[in-house]
Each structure stands twice: as C-alpha cells, then as structure tokens.
Design a protein around this motif. Structure first.
Motif, PDB file in Angstrom:
ATOM      1  N   UNK A 144       0.839  -1.213   0.000  1.00  0.00           N
ATOM      2  CA  UNK A 144       0.000   0.000   0.000  1.00  0.00           C
ATOM      3  C   UNK A 144       0.870   1.259   0.000  1.00  0.00           C
TER       4      UNK A 144
ATOM      5  N   UNK B 226       1.884   1.729  -3.456  1.00  0.00           N
ATOM      6  CA  UNK B 226       0.765   2.252  -4.244  1.00  0.00           C
ATOM      7  C   UNK B 226       0.541   3.734  -3.991  1.00  0.00           C
ATOM      8  N   UNK B 227       0.650   4.136  -2.739  1.00  0.00           N
ATOM      9  CA  UNK B 227       0.478   5.551  -2.387  1.00  0.00           C
ATOM     10  C   UNK B 227       1.568   6.394  -3.066  1.00  0.00           C
TER      11      UNK B 227
ATOM     12  N   UNK C 298      -3.365  -4.356  -3.586  1.00  0.00           N
ATOM     13  CA  UNK C 298      -2.649  -3.657  -2.514  1.00  0.00           C
ATOM     14  C   UNK C 298      -2.197  -2.272  -2.949  1.00  0.00           C
ATOM     15  N   UNK C 299      -1.646  -2.176  -4.150  1.00  0.00           N
ATOM     16  CA  UNK C 299      -1.219  -0.862  -4.662  1.00  0.00           C
ATOM     17  C   UNK C 299      -2.438   0.036  -4.855  1.00  0.00           C
TER      18      UNK C 299
ATOM     19  N   UNK D 142      -5.143   0.011  -3.137  1.00  0.00           N
ATOM     20  CA  UNK D 142      -5.586   0.494  -1.815  1.00  0.00           C
ATOM     21  C   UNK D 142      -4.777   1.746  -1.440  1.00  0.00           C
ATOM     22  N   UNK D 143      -3.469   1.670  -1.648  1.00  0.00           N
ATOM     23  CA  UNK D 143      -2.628   2.830  -1.348  1.00  0.00           C
ATOM     24  C   UNK D 143      -2.986   4.026  -2.213  1.00  0.00           C
TER      25      UNK D 143
END
Lengths: 423, 349
Positions: free
Chosen positions: A202, A205-206, B77-78, B80-81
C-alpha cells in the motif's frame, strides 16, 4: 502413461545418506549465555557513502556490510557521518526518551487493567525517530505497531495516543481499534492494520499515486523481519522496483517475530537487505541503534525518492528488548539477559554519549530529563484516564456507533440490523 | 430504463457488446475525472485479455492505464494505497479464479479502511473480474466468486447482465466512495447467452439491452431490475442466469417474474419482497456452487420477510458443489432445462 521407466532405480543408502530437514534454531535459548557472534558487524565508518543515483548492482556490498557512524565513544566516523545541528539531536533524544517513558507508563496501565493490550518499542526507538526527522509535511508513513517514534518525532500530542489506548470517549477511532493501531492522517500516519505486511504494498501504491499526479510527496513502508516472509513483502518490492516508486522501504530486523527468531524468516541464509538486490532496489544494511546512521541513511533514501530516483530498501539491525506485546513472556524463548549483551547497545545511551561529547548534554541533565518525561507521562495518563478506560468508561459508548463508517452511506441491511439491536 | 439517472432524453444510443460498454464506461469516467486510473495484467498497451480496457492507454497515457505484474495481491494492494492517496483506481483481475491472492487486501484492508480509521481514510476503488463458465475454461477460468465477497463487510458486490446495465453500474461503481467488486459474466461479454449452447450465438446487436446511451449515465447500486414481469413465480437471479431464466419461462409457459438483482450488496430487498408477496413462489438461480452460496442468503431473506405469503418451499437451482468441470461443462451449468424443471416443480405446490 503410468508405465514405469525401466531404467529408473531408487537411491539406496549405499548412494546417499537419508535426507534430513533443516529447521533453523536460534543460537541461544533460556538459560544459555547470550551469543550474538552470528550478527555481522562492520567497523565504524568503514562503509562508503554512494551517490544518490547509484544502481542496486553498484552497491551490492552495502546490503551485506553495516552502515555505522558512531564509535564506542560516540564520535562520528566515515563518509556517512553528518555534522547534525544541536537542535535536531536534542529533538531526537527528547523523542526517544519520551517514547521510553510513554511505553513504561502504558505497560503499567495495561497491567492495571486499564487497557487490553500494549506494544513497546524498547531498544529500537532511534529508527522511527530518525526517519521521521527527514520527512516533510504531506509525506505518508505506513507503519507497523512499533513505530510510535514517527509520532513522537513530530511532537504529536501524547494525549491523543493515550485516549486511543484506553478506547475512551476521546479516542479518535471511537473504540474501534486495538490499542496502538493508531490512525492520524494529519500527522502522515496511515491507519495501522493488525495484519502484517499488507501495508508494504500500500505504501508503494500511495507513492505511485504521488508520481502519477506529479506531486512531491513520498511514502515510507514498514515491515519486520518475520513478516518479510509474507507475499505482500514480495508484491511491494516488485511494484516498487518496476515502477521506481518514490518510497522508502524499511525493514526493522529486531531479531524476533514473537517467539520465532529471524532465522525462521530466512535471516540465517543471507542478510535481509540482500533481498532488495534481486528487485533492483538499492539496499542498505544499517545499525538501527546508531541515531546518526539512521538519520544519514534515511536522508539518503528520502533524497533519492524526492529526486525521482526510486525506492530504497533499508534493513535496520536492532534488537527487540521488550516482549513482542503484553501477551508474551520472552524469558520462555530466549535468554533473560540477552539485551544486555546486544552488541549494538542501547540507542538512547549511544545518542546521549554523542551529545555529551559534543558538549551540549550531560549525565545530570539526562537524569533530569528522564524524570521530567516520566512525570509528564504520569500526569498525562491520569488526565487521559479521567476520560475513561476500556473497562471503566466515562460514558457508555453507544453500540450504534459500530454501524457507522462501514460505508459512507449506511445501506438498508445495516440500518435494519441496527434497528434490531434497538439503538 | 428503470433506475438510470442523468440520461438526457435525446441522448444518442449505440449498439455495444458488454465488452464495449465496459470500455466505454472507463472512457467516460477517465474523461470526467483525472483521478481515475486503470491497471491490471495485460490491461495497458494490449487492453486486457477480454479487451475491456483497449485504447485507454493510447487515449489517456500510460500513467493512467498501464500493465501490472502478475500479482493480484500487488494490484489490489497498490490500488488500496492509491485510493487512500485520493485516486480512484479501477483495476482488473484477469479471471476471478486468480483473485485469491488479493483476497486479504480486499477483506482486511480495502473493506475496512474507512471503519478502522473512523472515516479518516477511505478506499474508493473498483476491482473488476470476469466470472462464470460456459466458455470451456475448466476449473481455473469458470468460477463464480460472488458469495466470497457478499460475506465480507465493507465491500459492495455488483454483477450486471447486459451492456446497458454494465456501463451504468460500472460508472456508479467508479463514483462510489467505497470499494466495489464488479463481477463480469464472461459468457455474456459478446451476446446474451440463455444456456442453449447447441444454438447459434446471438450477438448483443440483436438485443434491446445492447443499445447503450453514449456519454455519462449511472445506474444506482442497490437497485434491482425486473427483467420480465409475471404473476406465478418470482425468479431471483443475476448475471448470465437472467437470460437462462427468461428462456426457461418462455419454454415452460410459466408466468415467471424474473428479478435481475444487479447488485448483491447492498441488496434491493424491497423489490424482492414486493415480487414474492405478489407471486407467492420463489426460485433462486445462480451458477456458483450451492452450499453457502448467495442463494442461501436470498432464501433466508425470503423466508424471513415473506413466509406467510409463500405457497411452496423456496427452490434453488445452482452449480454443483464440485470444481467446475471441463468436459462436462454443460452437465454442470444450470441451463434452461434444470431451471424449467424447478419452475414446473414449484408450480405443482
């Protein structure tokens, strides 16, 4: 189909000895004399500091060596040594000492039955503090449960943390989450999951989103040695490497998961840092108890991310001096006096020594500061407890609240269930 | 055109397959909102193995439509970020059968960010995946996974049955502030399939729901559609099975009311209740395996809310509790014959 190949024969004892499964075992168990001879430690100042635009391949050795700055007298050595301002060092020491005082107070509160659970950062305070001090407003941390230092380094109000631990009226999460699984968006602190490793990808991804939008923010991901075995660690590393995401991927190797040592996660066969190389991510292995090394390595990684040079993977070598949580007793699985023999020492003692050497700190002031922080935590905890604790709430929380924030708008079936509950 | 909003009276329509209408929904939303990004395995340059994202990279650039590594947990997962950052990712899982590595990211993360952070962080993302059999895909390209999502708190689950709904529902899903699982029955990507595999394929261009308005329109999540009005028995179904149910009603001559649920969570219980109370009988059809399938939930809800109106026990027609077979696909698939038998049987009571 189904026919045996007539040339094939089964191996016998004459050819090979019987196979034998290897199950890693730590060097020492309860009752043994602590032994850390397996931890490879480079001499202070021996490791070169590369340019920011280096490739993973060019600095392979940094994944096996150890970046260390302070010598045994607290004197900085080598290329990674920075002449840090007195103000930064004071801030860091204060944050680290306040974490320790906070942890002590919150452990006590849990033992007194005022909260259900607690997790300390004892022995690894320098890592989160050092990293946070190189970050900027708007950056986002995706922490595990042992990075309270990210909040302390920004002077985040401890009251807000304590009321969450007590799940009381003032808890910003409304009593939804286990103690210490904080969420503080304004402080760049992502909501902590109790599931391990999920947040690593995550964070990537952020960071990818920031790059997609042409923004200037970076992310940090956090994971422990044990959960590097999870598939999300691999996903995070793949995506970070492939898309060159502006992210710092931290791995806190504190030697222990709960009762299983880092060898069970693969730490026996290679350094954790070396795993980054296969993904093409420049990877460092750093003394996590050396604040100056933590700061310098974090700054190097943050600079790489901000210059769009991509991710950096850092293994912070440290030792989890406390139990995993309030639910386990480490004397059942490792020597009681292990930490006293940990070769990288205590991060607070080491920074103190450096500051004394620099001439703006002393043993007396250290003792005074410690008393001051312990007092601060006692007073703040008392105040926090006045808003209620888990089993002694000030006002009973409405059960209707559990139905809030499942979705933005409550769908009919949840409304019906809430009504069935009579609230 | 029930439930649709924002369609201009004079808006032009165009014949589209479900693939084309899904692609069009992406196009409309990417054009309207810079924060919509699309990625998945083969979803970038090539446009997806089913071509649902074809042309998006060429039109919107590779920052907004790109290929992902073969890593479902990584894709979700990416996403979600990214969603937490403020983007609106609409990601593709190549086949629902490959979804399992992403399940933790959906169940423990996407679905609960809003709740566990008390609204501080949200996760507006869409996870699209083709479901169902009928294409000789064997056990790894045929599964219907809806019940694995309807059981999860914090996600919405959608399954369209035609191009018109697919576009309107996907637009609503992308606009939704919470995670949406968007299940696409791959057997009806190119035409309405009623289970008569022995007959020639019918394209969407021959079907009224293949006429799709151009531009923006949304079909609200949580609203069922009545695919066929009737008085004798209510059929609750979704996806490919809507067309099978319609065929079975015609072939048996039983005046069935076929409810296309469209969204499973949130469920349009009002529409279900109104129909079952009217007909007094209920047959539930899904392609997914039976035990703990979504039909069990529907059956329980019908019993709870319509018990005194029922003339007969609720029946289920479903896939069997076996892996989806390859060579015996048409024995497994709940086709019009099996559905017709259930309709006939329930009318005997």
């Amino acid at each position: 189909m189904g026919r045996e190949n007539s040339d094939m024969q089964q191996a016998t004892d004459k050819d090979y000895p019987p196979l034998n499964l290897h199950v890693p075992e730590p060097k020492t168990r309860p009752g043994d004399k602590p032994d850390f001879s397996h931890i490879k430690i480079s001499p202070v100042g021996a490791v070169a500091k590369p340019e920011h635009d280096v490739s993973a391949q060019d600095i392979k050795d940094l994944a096996f060596e150890m970046v260390r700055v302070m010598d045994e007298h607290g004197k900085p050595q080598g290329e990674w040594a920075l002449e840090l301002d007195e103000e930064i060092l004071r801030k860091a020491l204060r944050a680290m000492m306040r974490i320790r005082a906070f942890d002590k107070r919150m452990m006590r509160a849990q033992r007194q039955g005022k909260s259900s659970f607690y997790m300390q950062a004892l022995g690894e305070e320098a890592i989160a503090v050092g990293q946070q001090l190189v970050l900027q407003k708007g950056d986002m941390n995706f922490p595990t449960y042992r990075q309270q230092g990210l909040l302390f380094a920004q002077d985040f109000p401890v009251m807000d943390m304590m009321v969450q631990i007590y799940s009381n009226d003032k808890d910003n999460l409304g009593g939804r989450q286990l103690p210490v699984l904080y969420s503080f968006k304004q402080a760049g602190h992502f909501t902590i999951s109790g599931n391990l490793a999920t947040q690593y990808i995550q964070a990537v991804g952020w960071a990818m989103a920031s790059a997609i939008k042409g923004d200037r923010k970076i992310a940090t991901g956090w994971i422990g040695d044990g959960s590097t075995a999870e598939n999300d660690f691999h996903s995070g590393m793949v995506f970070a490497g492939v898309y060159r995401a502006p992210v710092i991927l931290n791995l806190v190797n504190n030697q222990w998961a709960i009762s299983s040592f880092q060898g069970i996660a693969g730490g026996e066969v290679s350094t954790f840092a070396s795993r980054g190389l296969g993904y093409g991510i420049p990877s460092l292995r750093v003394d996590g108890n050396d604040f100056l090394a933590v700061y310098a390595a974090s700054q190097w990684a943050a600079e790489r991310a901000r210059r769009n040079l991509g991710p950096t993977f850092i293994e912070w070598v440290t030792y989890r001096a406390s139990a995993h949580s309030t639910s386990d007793d480490p004397s059942k699985y490792r020597p009681k006096d292990d930490w006293e023999h940990w070769p990288l020492g205590d991060p607070i003692e080491r920074l103190k020594q450096h500051m004394i050497l620099r001439g703006f700190w002393s043993e007396e002031r250290h003792i005074q500061a410690q008393a001051e922080y312990e007092d601060e935590m006692r007073v703040t905890a008392e105040k926090a407890e006045s808003y209620g604790t888990l089993h002694a709430p000030k006002t009973k929380r409405s059960p209707a609240e559990m139905f809030e924030n499942v979705f933005a708008d409550m769908p009919p079936h949840l409304r019906r269930q809430r009504q069935e509950m009579g609230v | 055109m029930d439930g649709a909003r924002d369609i201009k009276m004079n808006s032009k329509t165009k014949s589209m397959s479900m693939i084309e209408s899904i692609r069009d929904a992406h196009d409309v939303m990417m054009g309207r909102d810079d924060n919509v990004v699309v990625f998945g395995e083969d979803a970038g340059f090539f446009g997806g193995v089913f071509r649902c994202t074809e042309g998006l990279q060429q039109k919107y650039g590779k920052h907004r439509a790109f290929d992902a590594p073969i890593s479902e947990s990584g894709i979700v997962g990416a996403a979600v970020g990214m969603a937490a950052y403020g983007l609106k990712p609409c990601v593709e899982i190549q086949f629902a059968d490959y979804m399992y590595p992403a399940y933790d990211q959906i169940v423990s993360e996407a679905a609960r960010l809003r709740h566990r952070s008390n609204g501080e962080f949200t996760c507006p993302l869409v996870v699209r995946m083709p479901v169902g059999g009928g294409i000789f895909g064997g056990q790894t390209h045929s599964q219907s996974v809806e019940a694995l999502f309807t059981h999860v708190v914090g996600v919405k689950t959608v399954m369209p049955s035609n191009p018109y709904d697919a576009k309107g529902l996907l637009i609503a899903a992308i606009e939704d502030p919470d995670p949406v699982i968007f299940l696409e029955p791959k057997r009806i990507y190119n035409g309405p399939f009623d289970g008569h595999y022995e007959r020639p394929v019918v394209p969407w261009s021959k079907h009224e729901k293949g006429m799709v308005p151009e531009g923006y329109y949304a079909i609200p999540l949580g609203k069922a559609a009545i695919a066929r009005e009737g008085r004798e028995v209510t059929v609750l179904t979704y996806g490919t099975m809507v067309h099978v149910a319609l065929a079975a009603a015609e072939e048996t001559g039983i005046d069935a009311e076929v409810i296309d649920l469209r969204t499973l969570v949130p469920l349009d219980l009002e529409a279900i209740e109104a129909s079952v109370k009217k007909t007094g009988r209920c047959v539930i059809i899904h392609e997914a395996t039976r035990t703990s399938g979504f039909g069990a939930e529907l059956s329980a809800l019908v019993q709870e809310s319509c018990f005194y109106h029922l003339e007969a026990p609720v029946l289920r027609v479903t896939g069997y509790d076996t892996p989806y077979p390859h060579a015996q696909e048409w024995d497994y698939f709940p086709g019009p014959a099996r559905v017709g038998e259930a309709l006939t049987k329930i009318m005997e009571n």
